[in-house]
Enzyme design. Sequence first.
Site, PDB file in Angstrom:
ATOM      1  N   SER A 190      20.866  11.597 -19.536  1.00 27.39           N
ATOM      2  CA  SER A 190      19.421  11.473 -19.348  1.00 27.39           C
ATOM      3  C   SER A 190      18.874  10.191 -19.936  1.00 27.39           C
ATOM      4  CB  SER A 190      18.689  12.645 -20.021  1.00 27.39           C
ATOM      5  OG  SER A 190      19.056  13.833 -19.420  1.00 27.39           O
ATOM      6  N   VAL A 211      19.689  19.723 -20.071  1.00 28.89           N
ATOM      7  CA  VAL A 211      19.914  18.435 -19.427  1.00 28.89           C
ATOM      8  C   VAL A 211      20.767  17.600 -20.375  1.00 28.89           C
ATOM      9  CG1 VAL A 211      18.762  16.515 -18.283  1.00 28.89           C
ATOM     10  CG2 VAL A 211      17.550  18.672 -18.566  1.00 28.89           C
ATOM     11  N   CYS A 212      21.852  17.030 -19.889  1.00 20.14           N
ATOM     12  CA  CYS A 212      22.738  16.250 -20.762  1.00 20.14           C
ATOM     13  C   CYS A 212      21.972  15.075 -21.366  1.00 20.14           C
ATOM     14  CB  CYS A 212      23.940  15.745 -19.985  1.00 20.14           C
ATOM     15  SG  CYS A 212      24.945  14.616 -20.981  1.00 20.14           S
ATOM     16  N   ILE A 213      22.001  15.007 -22.664  1.00 21.05           N
ATOM     17  CA  ILE A 213      21.187  13.995 -23.359  1.00 21.05           C
ATOM     18  C   ILE A 213      21.679  12.575 -23.069  1.00 21.05           C
ATOM     19  CG2 ILE A 213      22.464  14.228 -25.543  1.00 21.05           C
ATOM     20  CD1 ILE A 213      19.735  13.842 -26.964  1.00 21.05           C
TER      21      ILE A 213
END
Lengths: 130, 122
Positions: A83, A78-80
């Site tokens: 997110s 999940v793209c930090i």
Amino acid sequence: MQYTLLITGSPYQSKACHSALRFVKAAVAAHPNSIKGVFFYEDAVLLANALSQPPRDEYNLTQAWQELAVSNNFPLYVCIAASVRRGILSESESQRYEQSQHSLAEHFQLEGLGTLVDLINTTDKIIQFK
Amino acid sequence: MKNTLIHLNSSPYTGLACKEGLDLALVLATFEQAVDLCVSGPALALLTLNQQPDALHGKNLHKLLEGLEFYDIDNVYIERSETEHPGAKNAELAQNTWSGVTALNTQQWQRLFSQYQQVFRF
């Protein structure tokens, strides 16, 4: 052939996460190791919210992804940056931002876009679900 | 190394898609991947000169354009007919567009998408 999936469509405003799930199910049924990884970006990161509770008579998409990833042994990235701005925080990010709660669902990992670049370069094909 | 086209088609002011597409382009370039941009539809607003968005409007993404060359992102394509034809939806843009774009005719624009190993749309 190995695939990486880039999912960008919101789980609530689009069927991107649903269609991608169906694609992965078909792919692993045909070739067990055909999925290298799945990368959630843009509003698709909302799928990794551990606190969301779909009504009991509706499909639990987050859980379906978790089960599929665990049983077929592929990572859910999940793209930090995407997110954190949307309130999906791992325990360590939560500490970093001095928050008292964390909300990243189990079996999802926060990663930078560099991880996506690495996947792009090590996978035969990358497919976006928007 | 694969070559990538990032296709921006969302307004910079109605959501984050345009910004997050540009972010991906910059990260790809930082990792020395070949990346080009193409801009169409509502995303063309990104190219308008003299934008002055405030904090509530969002980040001034137009400012990023001047920095693209430092990331070795040299090609930003638009389709000429979207801005320059009489009565085109974005006609006012033609006089007021960032000068770093390359305008393609319709045939070139259509061919563009098959010249890359991957195209990501935002």
